[in-house]
Design an enzyme around this catalytic site. Structure first.
Site, PDB file in Angstrom:
ATOM      1  N   HIS A  17       0.826  -1.212   0.000  1.00  0.00           N
ATOM      2  CA  HIS A  17       0.000   0.000   0.000  1.00  0.00           C
ATOM      3  C   HIS A  17       0.867   1.272   0.000  1.00  0.00           C
ATOM      4  O   HIS A  17       0.826   2.057  -0.936  1.00  0.00           O
ATOM      5  CB  HIS A  17      -0.901   0.040   1.241  1.00  0.00           C
ATOM      6  CG  HIS A  17      -1.840  -1.120   1.398  1.00  0.00           C
ATOM      7  ND1 HIS A  17      -2.881  -1.390   0.539  1.00  0.00           N
ATOM      8  CD2 HIS A  17      -1.897  -2.086   2.348  1.00  0.00           C
ATOM      9  CE1 HIS A  17      -3.544  -2.460   0.950  1.00  0.00           C
ATOM     10  NE2 HIS A  17      -2.973  -2.906   2.044  1.00  0.00           N
TER      11      HIS A  17
HETATM   12  O1  RIB Z   1      -5.279   0.207   4.177  1.00  0.00           O
HETATM   13  C1  RIB Z   1      -3.879   0.200   4.140  1.00  0.00           C
HETATM   14  C2  RIB Z   1      -3.298   1.312   4.948  1.00  0.00           C
HETATM   15  O2  RIB Z   1      -3.635   1.144   6.322  1.00  0.00           O
HETATM   16  C3  RIB Z   1      -1.764   1.347   4.914  1.00  0.00           C
HETATM   17  O3  RIB Z   1      -1.314   2.667   5.054  1.00  0.00           O
HETATM   18  C4  RIB Z   1      -1.365   0.548   6.114  1.00  0.00           C
HETATM   19  O4  RIB Z   1      -0.085   0.931   6.639  1.00  0.00           O
HETATM   20  C5  RIB Z   1      -2.437   0.950   7.093  1.00  0.00           C
HETATM   21  O5  RIB Z   1      -2.049   2.178   7.677  1.00  0.00           O
END
Ligand code: RIB
Ligand code: CA
Length: 296
Positions: free
Chosen positions: A233
């Site tokens: 992500h």
């Molecule tokens: O949904 C994914 C996000 O949520 C990413 O930033 C992960 O680190 C959590 O913070």
């Protein structure tokens, strides 16, 4: 040309890989890490941020802690993914970086002291700090070059609620506050990040440098099996900042679900919604190649 950035973060394994990439790639001038509660509590995200800087030999970069909780709601967390230390047991040097408090005021001063538009903010966690910057320091927020946010989901199911992504579910009011502000914002949603994953061969190939070896340890803790990790992500935010041509970005008008059910924080397409750029496509091979290049 290096990009001058502030990284707002809740490290977290994917945050950690994104931060190490930014520090090691030579393509970013990281002005500071501002921390927020998210994956785990603020004390832990702040300690992890300092440990990452020390591991990269960059204890010269400040860590400034921000919001310990969302604007209006009780905190949720992602300990099930990141472990209660936020890094699933991956050890960092004991942080000598003494964090300071007051992330929002620090961001405002940093932005006001720099030429307008010369600093980007890369937001990897809940948007509480950014929303407070826009609320309490609008003239500083207006000087942000671009804000790139990992968050939300458009067509993909959520990972916090049926239609809500974790960062946005943590603080829906902050998302609305940021989208309402006059900040050039690009969202990187689950629709893109879920397509960018590492396999064990990718991970092991990073082990040529000390920072690469640490990134490999973090990604090993993030692997679902030999063939894929959880979605990368937060690294997608850095990759979009460096190589927007690897992403397909579209203009959308979105509203934020501010309700009290499991869809709080969900993005809803609305003609009356906030105008925002949204990354909807990615060159996966190109993105992974660029990520690997940052650890050589
Ligand atoms: O949904 C994914 C996000 O949520 C990413 O930033 C992960 O680190 C959590 O913070
Ligand atoms: Ca994060």
């Amino acid at each position: 040309m290096t990009r001058r950035v502030i990284i707002d973060t809740d490290p977290g394994l994917d945050d950690a890989v994104a931060i190490l990439f930014a520090l090691n790639s030579g393509r970013f001038d990281v002005l500071g890490l501002t921390t927020v509660a998210g994956n785990i509590g603020l004390e832990r995200t702040t300690a992890n941020a300092g440990g990452l800087l020390d591991a990269a030999g960059r204890s010269d970069i400040p860590v400034v802690s921000g919001a310990a909780k969302a604007m209006l709601r009780d905190n949720i967390d992602a300990i099930v993914v990141h472990g209660d230390d936020g890094l699933r047991g991956v050890k960092l040097p004991l942080s000598r970086t003494a964090p300071t408090t007051g992330a929002v005021d620090w961001m405002a001063k940093t932005l006001l002291d720099a030429p307008s538009g010369s600093i980007d903010i890369l937001a990897l966690g809940p948007l509480t700090n950014i929303a407070r910057l826009a609320l309490h320091h609008p003239s500083a927020a207006a000087r942000i070059g671009q804000l790139i946010v990992m968050g939300g989901t458009i067509d993909q199911p959520g990972n916090a609620g049926p239609a809500s992504e974790f960062n946005f579910a943590c603080d829906p009011e902050a998302v609305a506050g940021v989208l309402r502000a006059d900040i050039r914002t690009t969202i990187v949603p689950l629709d893109v990040t879920r397509r960018v994953r590492a396999d064990r061969a990718f991970v092991e190939a990073l082990r040529g440098t000390p920072i690469g070896a640490l990134a490999a340890d973090l990604l090993t803790a993030y692997l679902l099996d030999d063939s894929q990790s959880r979605p990368l992500h937060d690294p997608c935010v850095m990759l979009l900042a460096l190589a927007p041509e690897l992403f397909g970005v579209e203009f959308r008008r979105l509203s934020v679900d501010l309700g009290d059910d499991a869809d709080a924080g969900a993005l809803r397409p609305r003609d009356s919604g906030f105008p925002v750029s949204v990354a909807m496509r990615v060159d996966v091979e190109g993105a992974l190649s660029l990520l690997a290049s940052g650890f050589r």
